[in-house]
Design an enzyme around this catalytic site. Structure first.
Site, PDB file in Angstrom:
ATOM      1  N   LEU A  65       0.840  -1.199   0.000  1.00 19.23           N
ATOM      2  CA  LEU A  65       0.000   0.000   0.000  1.00 19.23           C
ATOM      3  C   LEU A  65       0.877   1.252   0.000  1.00 19.23           C
ATOM      4  O   LEU A  65       2.077   1.177   0.274  1.00 19.23           O
ATOM      5  CB  LEU A  65      -0.908  -0.018   1.232  1.00 19.23           C
ATOM      6  CG  LEU A  65      -1.769  -1.271   1.409  1.00 19.23           C
ATOM      7  CD1 LEU A  65      -2.646  -1.153   2.653  1.00 19.23           C
ATOM      8  CD2 LEU A  65      -2.625  -1.522   0.187  1.00 19.23           C
ATOM      9  N   THR A  99       6.369   0.840   1.990  1.00 20.90           N
ATOM     10  CA  THR A  99       7.366   1.651   2.704  1.00 20.90           C
ATOM     11  C   THR A  99       6.609   2.578   3.651  1.00 20.90           C
ATOM     12  O   THR A  99       5.873   3.456   3.198  1.00 20.90           O
ATOM     13  CB  THR A  99       8.205   2.487   1.722  1.00 20.90           C
ATOM     14  OG1 THR A  99       8.820   1.615   0.789  1.00 20.90           O
ATOM     15  CG2 THR A  99       9.271   3.277   2.467  1.00 20.90           C
ATOM     16  N   LYS A 174      15.150   0.619   4.583  1.00 20.12           N
ATOM     17  CA  LYS A 174      14.538   1.128   3.349  1.00 20.12           C
ATOM     18  C   LYS A 174      14.587   2.663   3.290  1.00 20.12           C
ATOM     19  O   LYS A 174      14.889   3.260   2.252  1.00 20.12           O
ATOM     20  CB  LYS A 174      13.086   0.631   3.278  1.00 20.12           C
ATOM     21  CG  LYS A 174      12.249   1.238   2.181  1.00 20.12           C
ATOM     22  CD  LYS A 174      12.724   0.836   0.795  1.00 20.12           C
ATOM     23  CE  LYS A 174      11.898   1.552  -0.282  1.00 20.12           C
ATOM     24  NZ  LYS A 174      12.428   1.347  -1.623  1.00 20.12           N
TER      25      LYS A 174
END
Ligand code: NAD
Length: 300
Positions: A65, A99, A174
């Protein structure tokens, strides 16, 4: 074989889910935009009536998402209720590949664990091309034993699986990676604009940088200048790819993390400002490599 619920079939989730179907996994897919499920259904997946319906019948749940609020709303619900965690069977392995902020990942994981579920944060790198080719890098936070359970599934979508640490650690990795990427895209963009203004051909200059000490992922695989590379967003008017608004979100996560950790991220902070300018001038839905337009608007 374990049934997988896959929620979020956008630029990344669509091709990732397709690789799972091709690898023989049984998939129930869901997106708020049902049209995105069509190629998956054609390949053999089932379209679920709702996210809750998909989750209730799955042994593994994967989500892809846009940002923290979407993930929290999906799993935990909002003031009106509606989160899907209570629909999951005990022992279900939940893997969020979006993320999001490490704090959000930890909040959702804590709720999942309280309910007897397993949870990994597993954000990815490699772009839409890596998603389609099944060559993504996964940066995983959570229990090592849960990563071993997930390994055959993640390996059908990616080539490199890293265990970064406990829940939320995948997101920290990340965010740091994408801060490098955002800064690198800006550096390559301004360098190409400078070279072109001085009479160099962008393709010649890019080829030189790609074999010199300035080389990196952007010059090798994701050049922002139109006409230099095929099969990149710059070759198709910056459509598809990784939205400038998503890069702005990730740089915002980096700055937030830096404030919380009392770290200094001057390059990341400046990159966030420049992407905010680009987004507020109406370019947020374009691929993030369109930021080259801040320096020398390329012809589109
Ligand atoms: P996207 O906007 O193309 O896709 C997100 C999808 O989620 C949309 O189709 C949307 O309809 C769906 N969605 C939102 N809320 C939902 C809900 N409650 N239930 C079901 N579906 C819902 O975004 P993307 O480019 O696929 O990126 C997804 C995530 O991956 C982001 O966190 C992004 O930062 C990250 N990411 C993207 C790239 C890239 O190159 N695009 C690369 C690495 C990581």
């Amino acid at each position: 074989m374990t049934r997988i619920a896959f929620i979020g079939l956008g630029h990344m989730g669509g091709p990732m889910a397709l690789n799972l179907v091709k690898a023989g996994f049984e998939l129930q897919v869901f997106d708020l935009n049902p049209a995105l499920a069509e190629p998956l259904v054609a390949a053999g997946a089932c379209f679920a009536a709702s996210a809750a319906a998909a989750v209730s019948e799955a042994g593994v749940v994967i989500s892809m998402l846009p940002a923290s609020p979407h993930v929290e709303r999906l799993y935990l619900g909002d003031a009106a209720g509606g989160g899907v965690l209570p629909q999951a069977r005990p022992g279900t392995l939940v893997i969020d590949c979006s993320t999001i902020s490490p704090q959000s990942a930890q909040k959702v994981a804590a709720a999942a664990l309280r309910q007897g579920l397993r949870m990994l944060d597993a954000p990815v790198s490699g772009g839409t091309a890596g998603a389609a080719a099944g060559t993504l890098t996964f940066m995983v936070g959570g229990e090592a034993a849960d990563l071993e359970l997930a390994r055959p599934i993640l390996s059908a979508m990616g080539r490199n699986l890293f265990h970064a640490g406990a829940q939320g650690a995948g997101q920290v990795a990340k965010i740091c990676n994408n801060m490098v990427l955002g800064v690198q895209m800006l550096a390559v963009s301004e360098a190409l604009a400078l070279g072109v203004r001085q009479g160099l051909d962008a393709a010649v200059l890019s080829g030189i940088i790609a074999k010199s000490s300035g080389r990196g992922w952007v010059t090798e695989l994701y050049n922002p200048w139109p006409g230099v590379m095929d099969n990149v967003p710059a070759a198709r008017g910056y459509a598809g790819g990784f939205g400038a608004d998503l890069m702005l979100k990730d740089l915002g996560l980096a700055v937030e993390a830096a404030i919380a950790a009392r770290a200094s991220v001057p390059m990341g902070g400046l990159a966030r400002e420049l992407f905010a300018q680009w987004s507020s001038s109406g370019h947020g839905a374009l691929d993030f490599s369109s930021i080259v337009g801040l320096f020398a608007p390329p012809e589109r």
